[in-house]
Design a protein around this motif. Structure first.
Motif, short mmCIF file in Angstrom:
data_model
loop_
_atom_site.label_atom_id
_atom_site.label_comp_id
_atom_site.label_asym_id
_atom_site.label_seq_id
_atom_site.Cartn_x
_atom_site.Cartn_y
_atom_site.Cartn_z
N LEU A 445 29.44 46.91 53.60
CA LEU A 445 30.57 46.32 52.89
C LEU A 445 30.33 44.87 52.51
CD1 LEU A 445 33.57 47.81 54.92
CD2 LEU A 445 32.96 48.32 52.55
N LEU A 446 29.67 44.13 53.37
CA LEU A 446 29.46 42.71 53.10
C LEU A 446 28.41 42.48 52.01
CD1 LEU A 446 29.74 41.18 56.68
CD2 LEU A 446 31.45 41.27 54.88
N ASP A 447 27.73 43.54 51.58
CA ASP A 447 26.83 43.43 50.43
C ASP A 447 27.59 43.61 49.11
OD1 ASP A 447 24.60 43.09 52.05
OD2 ASP A 447 24.24 45.24 52.21
N ASP A 448 28.86 43.99 49.22
CA ASP A 448 29.73 44.18 48.05
C ASP A 448 30.35 42.83 47.71
OD1 ASP A 448 32.08 44.70 46.47
OD2 ASP A 448 32.06 46.78 47.14
N ASN A 449 30.03 42.29 46.53
CA ASN A 449 30.45 40.92 46.21
C ASN A 449 31.98 40.78 46.13
OD1 ASN A 449 30.30 42.37 43.56
ND2 ASN A 449 30.92 40.39 42.74
N GLN A 450 32.70 41.84 45.73
CA GLN A 450 34.16 41.74 45.65
C GLN A 450 34.79 41.75 47.04
OE1 GLN A 450 34.70 45.09 42.93
NE2 GLN A 450 35.27 43.68 41.28
N VAL A 451 34.25 42.57 47.94
CA VAL A 451 34.71 42.55 49.34
C VAL A 451 34.41 41.20 49.96
CG1 VAL A 451 34.42 43.57 51.63
CG2 VAL A 451 34.46 45.05 49.62
N ARG A 452 33.21 40.71 49.71
CA ARG A 452 32.80 39.43 50.26
C ARG A 452 33.71 38.30 49.78
NH1 ARG A 452 29.93 37.73 54.55
NH2 ARG A 452 31.64 36.26 54.71
N ARG A 453 34.08 38.35 48.48
CA ARG A 453 34.96 37.31 47.93
C ARG A 453 36.34 37.39 48.59
NH1 ARG A 453 35.12 34.38 43.12
NH2 ARG A 453 36.68 32.75 43.37
N GLY A 454 36.84 38.61 48.77
CA GLY A 454 38.13 38.77 49.45
C GLY A 454 38.10 38.21 50.85
N LEU A 455 37.02 38.51 51.58
CA LEU A 455 36.88 37.99 52.95
C LEU A 455 36.79 36.47 52.95
CD1 LEU A 455 36.44 38.41 55.99
CD2 LEU A 455 34.00 38.75 55.49
N ASP A 456 36.02 35.91 52.03
CA ASP A 456 35.89 34.45 51.97
C ASP A 456 37.24 33.78 51.71
OD1 ASP A 456 33.20 34.61 52.44
OD2 ASP A 456 32.60 34.42 50.33
N LEU A 457 38.06 34.40 50.87
CA LEU A 457 39.39 33.84 50.60
C LEU A 457 40.25 33.83 51.85
CD1 LEU A 457 40.12 35.54 47.15
CD2 LEU A 457 39.89 33.08 47.55
N LEU A 458 40.16 34.90 52.63
CA LEU A 458 40.95 34.98 53.87
C LEU A 458 40.48 33.94 54.88
CD1 LEU A 458 41.11 38.87 54.29
CD2 LEU A 458 42.84 37.37 53.32
N ILE A 459 39.17 33.81 55.02
CA ILE A 459 38.63 32.82 55.94
C ILE A 459 39.00 31.41 55.47
CG2 ILE A 459 36.50 31.82 56.87
CD1 ILE A 459 35.27 34.64 56.73
N GLY A 460 38.91 31.18 54.15
CA GLY A 460 39.28 29.87 53.60
C GLY A 460 40.73 29.53 53.87
N TYR A 461 41.59 30.54 53.78
CA TYR A 461 43.01 30.32 54.06
C TYR A 461 43.20 29.89 55.51
CZ TYR A 461 47.93 31.34 54.93
OH TYR A 461 49.24 31.26 55.29
N SER A 462 42.50 30.55 56.43
CA SER A 462 42.63 30.22 57.85
C SER A 462 42.16 28.80 58.12
CB SER A 462 41.81 31.20 58.69
OG SER A 462 42.30 32.52 58.54
N VAL A 463 41.15 28.35 57.38
CA VAL A 463 40.63 26.99 57.57
C VAL A 463 41.59 25.97 56.98
CG1 VAL A 463 38.78 25.39 56.93
CG2 VAL A 463 38.23 27.75 57.61
N PHE A 464 42.03 26.19 55.75
CA PHE A 464 42.86 25.21 55.06
C PHE A 464 44.26 25.05 55.67
CE2 PHE A 464 39.76 25.41 51.61
CZ PHE A 464 39.74 24.09 51.21
N LYS A 465 44.80 26.11 56.24
CA LYS A 465 46.15 26.00 56.79
C LYS A 465 46.21 25.07 58.01
CE LYS A 465 46.35 29.92 60.01
NZ LYS A 465 47.06 31.18 60.34
N ASN A 466 45.04 24.82 58.61
CA ASN A 466 44.99 23.94 59.77
C ASN A 466 44.65 22.49 59.40
OD1 ASN A 466 45.57 26.01 61.64
ND2 ASN A 466 43.43 26.68 61.60
N ILE A 467 44.37 22.26 58.11
CA ILE A 467 44.05 20.90 57.68
C ILE A 467 45.33 20.07 57.52
CG2 ILE A 467 43.12 19.53 55.78
CD1 ILE A 467 41.03 21.67 55.31
N LYS A 468 45.31 18.90 58.09
CA LYS A 468 46.47 18.00 58.00
C LYS A 468 46.35 17.14 56.74
CE LYS A 468 47.25 17.81 62.98
NZ LYS A 468 47.35 16.92 64.17
N THR A 469 47.37 17.14 55.94
CA THR A 469 47.33 16.37 54.67
C THR A 469 47.89 14.97 54.82
OG1 THR A 469 49.47 17.33 54.05
CG2 THR A 469 47.47 18.44 53.28
N LYS A 470 48.50 14.69 55.95
CA LYS A 470 49.07 13.36 56.18
C LYS A 470 48.51 12.75 57.47
CE LYS A 470 53.45 14.10 53.77
NZ LYS A 470 54.93 14.07 53.89
#
Length: 470
Positions: A445-470
């Protein structure tokens, strides 16, 4: 020119009444002959039809059977409405019922009639058609060297189905190819399993839904619960509806309802009031607040588009891939006498925001075109080439040593760290093998670029939601 003329007044009258009853039924016949102006027009058209039948029956070069002519007339009438309406003979009607309830043998391909050509909506995952490389939007030109140009859709389907182990030759036209492509396929049992799942990485799940049958919603819920109850808390989910041609409306609604707590899921609007309906979401006992990436492509149709549209409009998922098929109509199936069936369109459906996707499709939030996976050896060579182009700090002469390493660059407490590494690798391998069945090649599955992009978006969301903007 020799022209034969005869008069058959009694026969014409009998044929007229017979055709009216066959096509419209006894109840509607009474309405036609009630004297309304539109009914008079209908009667004139039916009389014209019987005159043609009469002329063919008595003067055509070969003997023809009136009942067969009438059946062909009905088929033409219904098929002229839209690509999804059809008058089905007993064997085809039985096949339609098997598709949603039982198992059948064939090549695993979902078709539609598009611009007069028999066109692939999508191959079914894991079937001979999918394994051979038949793709969405391929046009079926021949079946066993027989032209499909004048075939009804059900006739083409019937020719492709058959006993397991038998061969069928399919000739297709594919955009971008100079010559037609031939596929020699071996028929097989079409799998009933419509849901598969796996854990892509710790905390990130994947659910593949290949079609919508009677147990699909139940199986989807089981898959999601299996991921939610795993050793790693579920932080994100990829739902894959690519190549899913649709199926039962109620299953699509139930699956969307797993994630939506309130408001409309889908609504239908037709000419008759009884076909106007809205399905509302119900509160979930299990909160599902994790992000979702939903994958679609041109083979995602009908029920797939209902799920995608519902989750997109309610901001429950980000849709990734390419624009879907665009089948925004609802069909009903009515059993007729002697085993015949009538499938016809009764309404259009609308997403929660009131969008009709008929002929438009669901447009993804992030467009990602599918790319064929690179060969492993080629990918490795490219990676090696890239690595050789760049120096790192440790490659520089007299570089400072990391306090956690020896002068030779080896890690201190090597044995202890190696033990931890082995434990981590074992855990990763264990997670990697968490999937719905041994036959599901989840590792690819991880060789599938569309699956990989979906996973990267989810991981990115988990990272960004913990970033403090202030």
């Amino acid at each position: 020119m020799l022209k034969l003329t005869r008069k058959y007044p009694r026969l014409s009258t009998v044929l007229t009444v017979t055709v009216v009853i066959c096509i419209l039924g006894a109840g509607y016949v009474r309405e036609i002959f009630a004297g309304a102006e539109t009914s008079e027009e209908t009667y004139k058209s039916l009389k014209q039809l019987t005159e043609v039948l009469e002329e063919i029956q008595y003067n055509y070069v070969d003997e023809v059977k009136p009942n067969e002519l009438i059946q062909k007339a009905i088929e033409g009438m219904v098929s002229s409405l839209d690509p999804h309406s059809a008058f089905m003979p007993p064997e085809n009607f039985a096949d339609l019922q098997m598709e949603t309830k039982g198992e059948f043998s064939g090549i695993g391909i979902v078709l539609t009639m598009k611009d007069g050509a028999i066109t692939v909506i999508s191959p079914i995952d894991g079937t001979p058609a999918a394994k051979a490389g038949i793709k969405a939007e391929d046009i079926i030109l021949k079946v066993d060297d027989e032209q499909t140009r004048d075939m009804q859709l059900w006739e083409a389907v019937k020719k492709m189905r058959g006993k397991k182990g038998t061969h069928v030759k399919i000739t297709i036209f594919r955009e971008g190819t100079k010559e037609p492509l031939d596929f020699d396929l071996v028929r097989d049992d079409i799998p009933l399993e419509s849901v598969k799942w796996a854990e892509l990485e710790p905390g990130y799940g994947y659910v593949l839904i290949t079609n919508f049958r009677e147990s699909t919603a139940e199986d989807t819920e089981k898959a999601i619960k299996a991921l939610e109850s795993g050793p790693n808390p579920l932080k994100g989910l990829v739902i894959d509806l690519r190549g899913n041609p649709g199926g039962l409306l109620d299953q699509a609604i139930e699956i969307a309802d797993l994630f939506i707590d309130k408001g409309p899921i889908v609504s239908t609007k037709g000419r008759k009031k009884e076909n106007n309906r809205t399905w509302e979401a119900t509160p979930n006992t299990t909160p599902r607040n994790y992000p979702i990436a939903l994958l679609i492509n041109s083979g995602s149709a009908s029920a797939s588009e209902i799920v995608a549209g519902a989750l997109q409009d309610t901001n429950k998922a980000i849709v990734v891939g390419t624009t879907s098929f665009g089948k925004g109509s609802v069909q009903t199936v009515k059993p007729l006498k002697d085993g015949y069936g009538l499938k016809y369109t009764i309404a259009r459906y609308y997403t929660p925001n009131g969008r009709s996707i008929q002929a438009e499709g669901i447009v993804p939030d992030i467009e990602v075109t599918y790319e064929e996976p690179k060969k492993d050896d080629k990918a490795a060579a490219e990676e090696k080439k890239k690595k050789s182009l760049f120096l790192k700090e440790k490659d520089l002469k007299n570089h400072l040593v990391n306090p956690g390493t020896t002068e030779n660059g080896e890690t201190k407490e090597k044995e202890k760290i190696e033990d931890k590494k082995d434990d981590k690798s074992a855990k990763k391998e264990k997670v990697k093998m968490r999937k719905s069945s041994d036959t599901f090649e989840a590792e690819r599955l991880l060789d599938d670029n569309q699956v990989r992009r979906g996973l990267d978006l989810l991981i990115g969301y988990s990272v960004f939601k913990n970033i403090k903007t202030k």
